[in-house]
Design a protein around this motif. Sequence first.
Motif, PDB file in Angstrom:
ATOM      1  N   SER A 197     -10.138  -4.378  11.392  1.00  0.00           N
ATOM      2  CA  SER A 197      -9.596  -5.351  10.437  1.00  0.00           C
ATOM      3  C   SER A 197     -10.689  -5.951   9.556  1.00  0.00           C
ATOM      4  O   SER A 197     -10.463  -6.186   8.356  1.00  0.00           O
ATOM      5  CB  SER A 197      -8.834  -6.447  11.169  1.00  0.00           C
ATOM      6  N   ASP A 237      -0.495 -10.967  -3.045  1.00  0.00           N
ATOM      7  CA  ASP A 237      -0.165 -11.299  -1.660  1.00  0.00           C
ATOM      8  C   ASP A 237       0.708 -10.224  -1.016  1.00  0.00           C
ATOM      9  O   ASP A 237       0.509  -9.868   0.138  1.00  0.00           O
ATOM     10  CB  ASP A 237       0.547 -12.652  -1.576  1.00  0.00           C
ATOM     11  N   GLN A 238       1.673  -9.704  -1.778  1.00  0.00           N
ATOM     12  CA  GLN A 238       2.571  -8.691  -1.236  1.00  0.00           C
ATOM     13  C   GLN A 238       1.850  -7.370  -0.951  1.00  0.00           C
ATOM     14  O   GLN A 238       2.362  -6.520  -0.226  1.00  0.00           O
ATOM     15  CB  GLN A 238       3.795  -8.456  -2.130  1.00  0.00           C
ATOM     16  N   ASP A 239       0.657  -7.199  -1.501  1.00  0.00           N
ATOM     17  CA  ASP A 239      -0.128  -5.988  -1.235  1.00  0.00           C
ATOM     18  C   ASP A 239      -0.764  -6.004   0.148  1.00  0.00           C
ATOM     19  O   ASP A 239      -1.169  -4.963   0.653  1.00  0.00           O
ATOM     20  CB  ASP A 239      -1.258  -5.835  -2.265  1.00  0.00           C
ATOM     21  N   MET A 240      -0.856  -7.171   0.745  1.00  0.00           N
ATOM     22  CA  MET A 240      -1.566  -7.302   2.009  1.00  0.00           C
ATOM     23  C   MET A 240      -0.698  -6.917   3.211  1.00  0.00           C
ATOM     24  O   MET A 240      -0.653  -7.594   4.217  1.00  0.00           O
ATOM     25  CB  MET A 240      -2.080  -8.747   2.180  1.00  0.00           C
ATOM     26  N   SER A 241      -0.065  -5.795   3.093  1.00  0.00           N
ATOM     27  CA  SER A 241       0.747  -5.234   4.164  1.00  0.00           C
ATOM     28  C   SER A 241       0.043  -3.984   4.682  1.00  0.00           C
ATOM     29  O   SER A 241      -0.514  -3.213   3.900  1.00  0.00           O
ATOM     30  CB  SER A 241       2.130  -4.875   3.615  1.00  0.00           C
ATOM     31  N   MET A 242       0.061  -3.778   5.971  1.00  0.00           N
ATOM     32  CA  MET A 242      -0.631  -2.636   6.561  1.00  0.00           C
ATOM     33  C   MET A 242      -0.126  -1.306   6.015  1.00  0.00           C
ATOM     34  O   MET A 242      -0.862  -0.334   6.000  1.00  0.00           O
ATOM     35  CB  MET A 242      -0.514  -2.646   8.087  1.00  0.00           C
ATOM     36  N   GLU A 243       1.096  -1.264   5.514  1.00  0.00           N
ATOM     37  CA  GLU A 243       1.621  -0.005   4.973  1.00  0.00           C
ATOM     38  C   GLU A 243       0.778   0.498   3.805  1.00  0.00           C
ATOM     39  O   GLU A 243       0.738   1.683   3.533  1.00  0.00           O
ATOM     40  CB  GLU A 243       3.080  -0.147   4.553  1.00  0.00           C
ATOM     41  N   HIS A 244       0.085  -0.402   3.125  1.00  0.00           N
ATOM     42  CA  HIS A 244      -0.767  -0.016   2.006  1.00  0.00           C
ATOM     43  C   HIS A 244      -2.156   0.445   2.446  1.00  0.00           C
ATOM     44  O   HIS A 244      -2.913   0.971   1.637  1.00  0.00           O
ATOM     45  CB  HIS A 244      -0.941  -1.177   1.031  1.00  0.00           C
ATOM     46  N   ASP A 266      -2.394   6.034   0.517  1.00  0.00           N
ATOM     47  CA  ASP A 266      -1.645   4.786   0.312  1.00  0.00           C
ATOM     48  C   ASP A 266      -2.495   3.776  -0.445  1.00  0.00           C
ATOM     49  O   ASP A 266      -2.023   3.115  -1.376  1.00  0.00           O
ATOM     50  CB  ASP A 266      -1.218   4.177   1.654  1.00  0.00           C
TER      51      ASP A 266
END
Length: 69
Positions: free
Chosen positions: A21, A41-48, A54
């Motif tokens: 991390s 803020d919405q970019d800070m998802s592990m999916e990215h 990704d």
Amino acid sequence: MDLPDSAAPDTDLMNSLGFDSIQLIQLIVNLETALDFEFEDQDMSMEHFLKLEDLVHLVEQRIIEQTTL
């Protein structure tokens, strides 16, 4: 923070390259600094941040958005 030459688009950043991390946060800060933009803020998802492709896709989106404003 260098990626190995063998890193393919589907390379898993955490499992294959051993990112933790803290290293992901460093990567985010380095990208923002080098490319002169900020992730949303919405970019800070592990999916990215699961695979190299990704992350590349997300960066491309941010650059496109920045240049169209």
